[in-house]
Design a protein around this motif. Structure first.
Motif, PDB file in Angstrom:
ATOM      1  N   HIS A 122      -3.207  -8.556   0.510  1.00 55.83           N
ATOM      2  CA  HIS A 122      -2.470  -7.476  -0.158  1.00 55.83           C
ATOM      3  C   HIS A 122      -1.086  -7.957  -0.608  1.00 55.83           C
ATOM      4  O   HIS A 122      -0.586  -7.547  -1.656  1.00 55.83           O
ATOM      5  CB  HIS A 122      -2.267  -6.278   0.782  1.00 55.83           C
ATOM      6  CG  HIS A 122      -3.389  -5.290   0.803  1.00 55.83           C
ATOM      7  ND1 HIS A 122      -3.836  -4.627  -0.323  1.00 55.83           N
ATOM      8  CD2 HIS A 122      -4.140  -4.812   1.835  1.00 55.83           C
ATOM      9  CE1 HIS A 122      -4.820  -3.799   0.022  1.00 55.83           C
ATOM     10  NE2 HIS A 122      -5.034  -3.902   1.321  1.00 55.83           N
ATOM     11  N   GLN A 143       0.822  -1.219   0.000  1.00 53.33           N
ATOM     12  CA  GLN A 143       0.000   0.000   0.000  1.00 53.33           C
ATOM     13  C   GLN A 143       0.854   1.266   0.000  1.00 53.33           C
ATOM     14  O   GLN A 143       0.367   2.353  -0.265  1.00 53.33           O
ATOM     15  CB  GLN A 143      -0.939   0.016   1.214  1.00 53.33           C
ATOM     16  CG  GLN A 143      -1.997  -1.075   1.160  1.00 53.33           C
ATOM     17  CD  GLN A 143      -2.945  -0.974   2.333  1.00 53.33           C
ATOM     18  OE1 GLN A 143      -2.658  -1.468   3.411  1.00 53.33           O
ATOM     19  NE2 GLN A 143      -4.075  -0.314   2.148  1.00 53.33           N
ATOM     20  N   HIS A 199      -7.299  -9.789   5.254  1.00 59.98           N
ATOM     21  CA  HIS A 199      -7.333  -8.632   4.347  1.00 59.98           C
ATOM     22  C   HIS A 199      -5.903  -8.180   4.030  1.00 59.98           C
ATOM     23  O   HIS A 199      -5.551  -7.978   2.861  1.00 59.98           O
ATOM     24  CB  HIS A 199      -8.144  -7.512   5.004  1.00 59.98           C
ATOM     25  CG  HIS A 199      -8.206  -6.231   4.232  1.00 59.98           C
ATOM     26  ND1 HIS A 199      -9.380  -5.664   3.792  1.00 59.98           N
ATOM     27  CD2 HIS A 199      -7.225  -5.377   3.812  1.00 59.98           C
ATOM     28  CE1 HIS A 199      -9.120  -4.539   3.148  1.00 59.98           C
ATOM     29  NE2 HIS A 199      -7.819  -4.337   3.154  1.00 59.98           N
ATOM     30  N   GLU A 200      -5.065  -8.051   5.069  1.00 56.35           N
ATOM     31  CA  GLU A 200      -3.701  -7.546   4.860  1.00 56.35           C
ATOM     32  C   GLU A 200      -2.819  -8.571   4.154  1.00 56.35           C
ATOM     33  O   GLU A 200      -2.037  -8.213   3.271  1.00 56.35           O
ATOM     34  CB  GLU A 200      -3.065  -7.134   6.197  1.00 56.35           C
ATOM     35  CG  GLU A 200      -3.834  -6.084   6.987  1.00 56.35           C
ATOM     36  CD  GLU A 200      -4.204  -4.837   6.196  1.00 56.35           C
ATOM     37  OE1 GLU A 200      -3.512  -4.510   5.220  1.00 56.35           O
ATOM     38  OE2 GLU A 200      -5.213  -4.192   6.561  1.00 56.35           O
ATOM     39  N   CYS A 215     -10.817  -0.017   2.804  1.00 56.68           N
ATOM     40  CA  CYS A 215      -9.353  -0.080   2.692  1.00 56.68           C
ATOM     41  C   CYS A 215      -8.821   1.321   2.408  1.00 56.68           C
ATOM     42  O   CYS A 215      -9.436   2.064   1.641  1.00 56.68           O
ATOM     43  CB  CYS A 215      -9.011  -1.042   1.557  1.00 56.68           C
ATOM     44  SG  CYS A 215      -7.259  -1.205   1.225  1.00 56.68           S
TER      45      CYS A 215
END
Ligand SMILES: [Zn+2]
Length: 209
Positions: free
Chosen positions: A152, A52, A148-149, A106
């Protein structure tokens, strides 16, 4: 150190990240954790993943895995959080069980919210900031944050697998949606079935050799 938060249309969010091996750079990571924590608190985010910020490395930072049950922005601002920030290097999910639904958002997608199926319980291997290999479990909302992370790190964003997506959902709207549809636990012990999710967007399970 100035962090650049990259947005959804950036190809760097679609990459599979590389394993972290440079544990000698502890000072660099400590500074990074601090910056990521500040940004997460500012954005009311629970956690973040390296890509991110355009960093092609397998690590995530958990800032707060406490579900914030609030009715409006004022309550959110007054919410007392303890922010036990932890960094997880090379996290690999080894087990997923159960099924829950919740509306996720997000920092990279901004004003969007959508319903995502996640396991109720997970176990995973990871390394700490000194490179020690560890194993832990998480359940409920915390398990969701980890999934979720970790997604990524494999170039998967929650929108790739979300249903019932609302665009132009500012913070007020996101709070409203989550109040209307709180986290729903369908099962705590069934096998987590990803057959309804496009194979390329399924959360990866690491199988020990
Ligand atoms: Zn995210």
């Amino acid at each position: 150190m100035k962090l650049e938060l990259i947005k959804s249309d950036d190809p760097r969010l679609k990459q599979v990240c590389e394993e972290v091996v440079d544990f000698e750079n502890k000072q660099f990571y400590l500074e990074l954790i601090n910056e990521i924590k500040k940004l997460c608190i500012e954005q009311y985010a629970f956690a973040a993943a390296a890509p991110q910020f355009g960093i092609n490395k397998r690590f995530i930072v958990m800032v707060s895995a406490v579900e914030k049950k609030v009715r409006n922005i004022q309550e959110l601002q007054q919410f007392e959080d303890h922010y036990e920030t932890t960094i997880y290097f090379n996290p690999r999910i080894t087990l997923m069980r159960g099924l829950t639904y919740y509306y996720e958002a997000c920092m990279s997608t901004g004003e969007v919210i959508g319903k995502v199926a996640r396991p109720h319980y997970i176990e995973f291997d990871y390394q700490d900031i000194d490179g020690n290999s560890l194993h832990r479990s998480a359940e409920g909302f915390e398990a969701r944050c980890f999934c979720h992370e970790i997604d990524h790190l494999d170039g998967i964003e929650f929108l790739d697998k979300a249903e019932d997506i609302t665009y132009n959902a500012d913070l007020n709207k996101r709070i409203e949606v989550r109040n209307k549809y709180p986290q729903k636990t369908i099962s705590t012990d069934c096998e987590f079935d990803q057959s309804g999710i496009n194979p390329e967007f399924r959360t990866k399970i690491y199988i020990k050799k």
